[in-house]
Enzyme design. Structure first.
Site, PDB file in Angstrom:
ATOM      1  N   ASP A  18       0.122  -7.447   1.786  1.00 49.18           N
ATOM      2  CA  ASP A  18       0.550  -5.985   1.704  1.00 49.18           C
ATOM      3  C   ASP A  18       1.922  -6.201   1.641  1.00 49.18           C
ATOM      4  O   ASP A  18       2.594  -6.007   2.574  1.00 49.18           O
ATOM      5  CB  ASP A  18      -0.277  -5.357   2.855  1.00 49.18           C
ATOM      6  CG  ASP A  18       0.020  -3.877   2.719  1.00 49.18           C
ATOM      7  OD1 ASP A  18       0.634  -3.369   1.745  1.00 49.18           O
ATOM      8  OD2 ASP A  18      -0.401  -3.244   3.811  1.00 49.18           O
ATOM      9  N   SER A  45       4.115   2.188   8.242  1.00 48.38           N
ATOM     10  CA  SER A  45       3.935   1.166   7.285  1.00 48.38           C
ATOM     11  C   SER A  45       5.283   0.541   6.460  1.00 48.38           C
ATOM     12  O   SER A  45       6.055   1.431   5.991  1.00 48.38           O
ATOM     13  CB  SER A  45       2.696   1.577   6.126  1.00 48.38           C
ATOM     14  OG  SER A  45       1.411   1.393   6.779  1.00 48.38           O
ATOM     15  N   HIS A  93       0.983  -1.415   0.086  1.00 51.19           N
ATOM     16  CA  HIS A  93      -0.012   0.129   0.085  1.00 51.19           C
ATOM     17  C   HIS A  93       0.800   1.457   0.077  1.00 51.19           C
ATOM     18  O   HIS A  93       0.381   2.339  -0.329  1.00 51.19           O
ATOM     19  CB  HIS A  93      -0.985   0.160   1.045  1.00 51.19           C
ATOM     20  CG  HIS A  93      -0.570   0.387   2.365  1.00 51.19           C
ATOM     21  ND1 HIS A  93      -0.243  -0.492   3.350  1.00 51.19           N
ATOM     22  CD2 HIS A  93      -0.575   1.480   3.154  1.00 51.19           C
ATOM     23  CE1 HIS A  93       0.337   0.183   4.411  1.00 51.19           C
ATOM     24  NE2 HIS A  93       0.189   1.276   4.212  1.00 51.19           N
TER      25      HIS A  93
HETATM   26  N1  ARG Z   1      -1.209   2.073   7.671  1.00 54.01           N
HETATM   27  C1  ARG Z   1      -0.259   2.890   8.074  1.00 54.01           C
HETATM   28  C2  ARG Z   1       0.810   3.534   7.317  1.00 54.01           C
HETATM   29  O1  ARG Z   1       0.590   3.386   5.963  1.00 54.01           O
HETATM   30  C3  ARG Z   1       0.296   1.895   9.324  1.00 54.01           C
HETATM   31  C4  ARG Z   1      -0.769   1.968  10.402  1.00 54.01           C
HETATM   32  C5  ARG Z   1      -0.444   0.875  11.424  1.00 54.01           C
HETATM   33  N2  ARG Z   1      -1.221   1.007  12.590  1.00 54.01           N
HETATM   34  C6  ARG Z   1      -1.248   0.432  13.773  1.00 54.01           C
HETATM   35  N3  ARG Z   1      -2.319   0.628  14.355  1.00 54.01           N
HETATM   36  N4  ARG Z   1      -0.467  -0.607  13.966  1.00 54.01           N
HETATM   37  O2  ARG Z   1       1.621   4.053   7.889  1.00 54.01           O
END
Ligand code: ARG
Length: 276
Positions: A136, A233, A83
């Site tokens: 992912d 992420s 992503h």
């Molecule tokens: N989707 C987030 C990013 O793109 C990461 C989120 C992780 N969240 C969590 N509560 N562990 O950076």
């Protein structure tokens, strides 16, 4: 995750062709509501495989353009989240980014030091499902090898590192507050590998997202407070000195009852390109 034949596209086409597979949107984007949450500053000297993904073109120069985490598994092979290569994060096609780089060996993104290595090509898991975030994973190939021996071994299926209750550590330059306070320096947070049932309970499907134990890994702090957050992420979750997960998604950050969901690294071993 479903096994697919590992196929490396020619670099010139890799970004353009593969990002077409990633539509807009996704489930349960972690809401900014809490704080690498509960973390501590750490040094890249002790975790040289923890690297930052950057594009100053897209994200500005302030924190050297950092927008996601990543992890080196080979001198020219870096894993991140699929992503992170998608339109939702990049605000456009990855093929349009001329300055996609990996920053290695730099604790403080606002300073000099370490090395910025251009990304030559990106292989985005063709089975990545933006609807569920299953699979992912993306594999980046670098223009030049990273310095030194800064790579981490991956934990294969059946490795005790995946055992629920095991201590794990997540690394990143992401949000430390849940309110967009992006760290300048690398942080780490100690979490626990949690049983799949914890994430099945937290993410049964619907608006909060669906946990899929075959391609995802559940980790966090049952009391809340320690977690990955936005901007982390693609970064590493490490247990017993081995890579077990990549930061993928969650509901909020560090909320009790809403663990972090990680890409299960063992599910990708054996078919992704560039494995050491
Ligand atoms: N989707 C987030 C990013 O793109 C990461 C989120 C992780 N969240 C969590 N509560 N562990 O950076």
């Amino acid at each position: 995750m479903p096994r697919v034949p590992a196929r490396v596209l020619p670099p010139a086409f890799a970004l353009a062709a593969l990002t077409a597979l990633i539509p807009l949107g996704g489930p349960a984007p972690a809401a900014a509501d809490s704080i690498v949450v509960g973390g501590r500053p750490v040094s890249v000297a002790d975790s040289p495989w923890a690297v930052a993904l950057s594009s100053r073109d897209r994200f500005g120069a302030e924190r050297a353009g950092q927008f996601c985490g990543a992890v080196a598994i080979g001198p020219t092979t870096v894993l991140t989240a699929a992503h992170c290569m998608g339109r939702t994060v990049l605000g456009g096609e990855a093929s349009g980014i001329r300055d996609l780089r990996v920053i290695a060996g730099r604790d403080d993104l606002s300073g000099p030091g370490g090395q910025e290595v251009p990304v030559r090509s990106a292989w985005v898991n063709p089975d990545y499902d933006p609807g569920t975030n299953a699979g992912d994973l993306a594999v980046l190939t670098l223009e030049q090898p990273l310095p030194g021996d800064g790579v981490i071994p991956m934990a294969a299926e059946g490795d005790a590192a995946y055992t629920a209750g095991n201590e794990a550590t997540v690394y990143g330059w992401g949000d430390t507050t849940g309110y967009g306070a992006y760290a300048a320096t690398l942080h780490a947070s100690d979490v626990q590998v949690l049983p799949d049932s914890s994430c099945v309970r937290a993410y049964p499907g619907g608006p909060r997202g669906a946990y899929d134990a075959s391609s995802m890994l559940c980790a966090g702090d049952t009391a809340g407070g320690r977690d990955a957050c936005q901007g982390d992420s693609g970064g590493p979750l490490v247990a017993d000195g081995r890579l077990i997960g990549l930061v993928s998604w969650g509901s909020g950050c560090g909320s009790p009852g809403s663990p972090g969901v990680y890409t299960r690294v063992s599910a990708a071993i054996g078919w992704m390109p560039g494995e050491p």
